[in-house]
Design an enzyme around this catalytic site. Structure first.
Site, PDB file in Angstrom:
ATOM      1  N   ARG A 109       0.708  -1.036   0.042  1.00 18.15           N
ATOM      2  CA  ARG A 109       0.112  -0.046   0.103  1.00 18.15           C
ATOM      3  C   ARG A 109       0.754   1.187   0.011  1.00 18.15           C
ATOM      4  NH1 ARG A 109      -1.430   1.663   4.664  1.00 18.15           N
ATOM      5  NH2 ARG A 109      -2.109  -0.384   5.556  1.00 18.15           N
ATOM      6  N   TYR A 159     -16.932  15.963 -15.309  1.00 21.98           N
ATOM      7  CA  TYR A 159     -16.998  14.580 -15.458  1.00 21.98           C
ATOM      8  C   TYR A 159     -18.075  14.368 -14.251  1.00 21.98           C
ATOM      9  CZ  TYR A 159     -16.567   9.667 -14.815  1.00 21.98           C
ATOM     10  OH  TYR A 159     -16.723   8.209 -14.761  1.00 21.98           O
ATOM     11  N   LYS A 196      -8.475   6.103 -19.235  1.00 23.00           N
ATOM     12  CA  LYS A 196      -8.754   6.598 -20.517  1.00 23.00           C
ATOM     13  C   LYS A 196      -7.530   6.665 -21.495  1.00 23.00           C
ATOM     14  CE  LYS A 196     -12.512   7.075 -18.329  1.00 23.00           C
ATOM     15  NZ  LYS A 196     -13.081   8.596 -17.589  1.00 23.00           N
TER      16      LYS A 196
HETATM   17  C1  LIG Z   1     -13.348   8.694 -16.246  1.00 19.74           C
HETATM   18  C2  LIG Z   1     -12.937   9.896 -15.910  1.00 19.74           C
HETATM   19  C3  LIG Z   1     -12.937  10.459 -14.502  1.00 19.74           C
HETATM   20  C4  LIG Z   1     -13.121   9.358 -13.415  1.00 19.74           C
HETATM   21  O1  LIG Z   1     -12.169   8.383 -13.834  1.00 19.74           O
HETATM   22  P1  LIG Z   1     -12.122   6.963 -13.273  1.00 19.74           P
HETATM   23  O2  LIG Z   1     -10.797   6.280 -13.681  1.00 19.74           O
HETATM   24  O3  LIG Z   1     -13.257   6.238 -13.902  1.00 19.74           O
HETATM   25  O4  LIG Z   1     -12.417   6.702 -11.850  1.00 19.74           O
HETATM   26  C5  LIG Z   1     -12.392  11.646 -14.129  1.00 19.74           C
HETATM   27  N1  LIG Z   1     -12.444  12.608 -15.121  1.00 19.74           N
HETATM   28  C6  LIG Z   1     -12.764  12.380 -16.305  1.00 19.74           C
HETATM   29  C7  LIG Z   1     -12.423  13.689 -17.436  1.00 19.74           C
HETATM   30  C8  LIG Z   1     -13.000  11.159 -16.842  1.00 19.74           C
HETATM   31  O5  LIG Z   1     -13.132  10.971 -18.399  1.00 19.74           O
END
Ligand SMILES: *Cc1c(COP(=O)(O)O)cnc(C)c1O
Length: 384
Positions: A51, A103, A200
């Site tokens: 951790r 988001y 992403k």
């Molecule tokens: C997907 C996303 C998040 C959140 O991220 P996770 O990995 O799904 O927790 C935050 N900001 C943006 C712009 C995103 O597209």
């Protein structure tokens, strides 16, 4: 190797990376372990418990710091876990000024989790940076910016906001998920914290959920590291490995996302059955000049409203798409289509959503790296 001197396209591959100390493995091994042997209490090789730190995660964190031109990277179990750590820098009574079309999950975390701990959030349009000053009080400690915004593709002037933040001694955090450091590096524009949903574009293959923070300042890094270790939402070794592997091709993928994005934005803009297209590369986009000055290209995220402008018109199109998969998320090699009002942004009340333009007929595309002609043919068939 002084990787600060490397160009971006080399940093994605070499930034912060050294062959593994144990056997010289060129790729970082997946250290799938929770704990580490000590020869006598406290005597270890830099790792005690996963951790707190894990060598595969360290390799990813060093890479993140390198590509964002920061000094310290932190990898989390998700993008939201990374945002959660930033808000935990604050105390009850503190205030945050945030982008209004952000988001949906960030909005939900702010409103439904942190507000009950006495932190106040104000959501405003930030396209005009001067206006932000009106919302700053003596309790404001953080400005949260997402640019380009999700899903309206507004662009916020990071440099102008950072000047304002510095004047008031407020931290500026930028969610750089959409642009990635291939297109923009917020720390160079004056931001204090860069955040990513590495789920992403950084990961890039829709096979992990990972979050990241990058900062320059040691004291800030120490505070965030304390929270990361204390709260424990860390990125596991396997996911660290996969994200690192994704980052190695970030520059190649992003350029194709940008090229395909441009082709599709132009195709949609000319289509008689499309009412409105949101993409920062258009010369008549309200913030095109800022986009041009702070981004090196315009990315592969596009939103549009079909003619008819009804919920049904949008649903009919997303259901007919074949190559574009109807799914949450974005930034993978494959093209995705989403319906923000019922999917990613469903957690934002309709009234709040529509104020920032997220109407029921809006469709969001994450343009992948397939052949441009196939993607356009798919849209042509679906739009009809
Ligand atoms: C997907 C996303 C998040 C959140 O991220 P996770 O990995 O799904 O927790 C935050 N900001 C943006 C712009 C995103 O597209």
């Amino acid at each position: 190797m002084d990787d600060k001197k490397l160009k971006f396209n080399s940093k994605t591959i070499h930034g912060g990376q050294e062959p593994d100390a144990a056997y010289g493995a060129v790729m970082p091994p997946i250290y799938q372990t929770s704990t580490y042997a000590q020869s006598t209490p406290g005597a270890h090789k830099g790792y005690e418990y996963s951790r707190s730190a894990n060598p595969t995660r360290t390799a990813l964190e060093n890479s993140l710091a390198s590509i964002e031109n920061g000094n310290y990277g932190l990898a989390f179990a998700s993008g939201l876990a990374a945002i959660d750590a930033v808000v935990k820098l604050l105390d009850p009574g503190d205030e945050v000024v945030s982008t209004n079309d952000l988001y949906g999950g960030s909005y939900r975390l702010f409103k439904q989790v942190f507000e009950k701990y006495g932190i106040k959030f104000t959501f405003i349009g930030m396209q005009n940076a001067e206006k932000i000053a009106e919302y700053i009080t003596d309790k404001t400690r953080l400005i949260w910016v997402e640019t380009p915004t999700n899903p309206m593709m507004n662009v916020i002037d990071i440099k102008a906001v950072s000047v304002l933040a510095k004047q008031h001694d407020i931290l500026l955090a930028v969610d750089n998920t959409f642009a990635t450091p291939y297109l923009q590096t917020p720390l160079d524009l004056g931001a204090d914290i860069v955040m990513h949903s590495a789920t992403k574009y950084l990961g890039g293959h829709s096979d992990v959920v990972v979050g990241a923070l990058v900062v320059k300042d040691k004291e800030l890094a120490d505070k965030l590291y304390f929270i990361q270790n204390a709260s424990g939402a860390v990125c596991g070794p396997m996911d660290s490995f996969l994200t690192l592997r994704g980052i190695k091709t970030l520059h190649v993928r992003m350029q194709r996302h940008c090229d395909n994005g441009k082709a599709i934005a132009n195709y949609l803009a000319k289509h008689p059955k499309i009412e409105k297209v949101y993409w920062p590369g258009f010369e008549d986009h309200a913030n095109h000049e800022i986009a041009k000055s702070q981004m090196s290209d315009f990315g592969g995220m596009i939103s549009f409203i079909p003619a008819g402008s009804s919920y049904e018109d949008a649903i009919r199109i997303v259901e007919k798409l074949r190559l574009f998969t109807l799914a949450e998320s974005l930034g993978g090699v494959e093209s995705l289509a989403g319906h923000p009002a019922s999917m990613t942004h469903a957690s934002i009340p309709k009234e709040e959503r529509e104020k920032s333009g997220v109407v029921d007929s809006l469709i969001r595309l994450s343009v992948g790296i397939e052949d441009e002609a196939d993607l356009i043919a798919d849209l042509e068939r679906a739009i009809g």
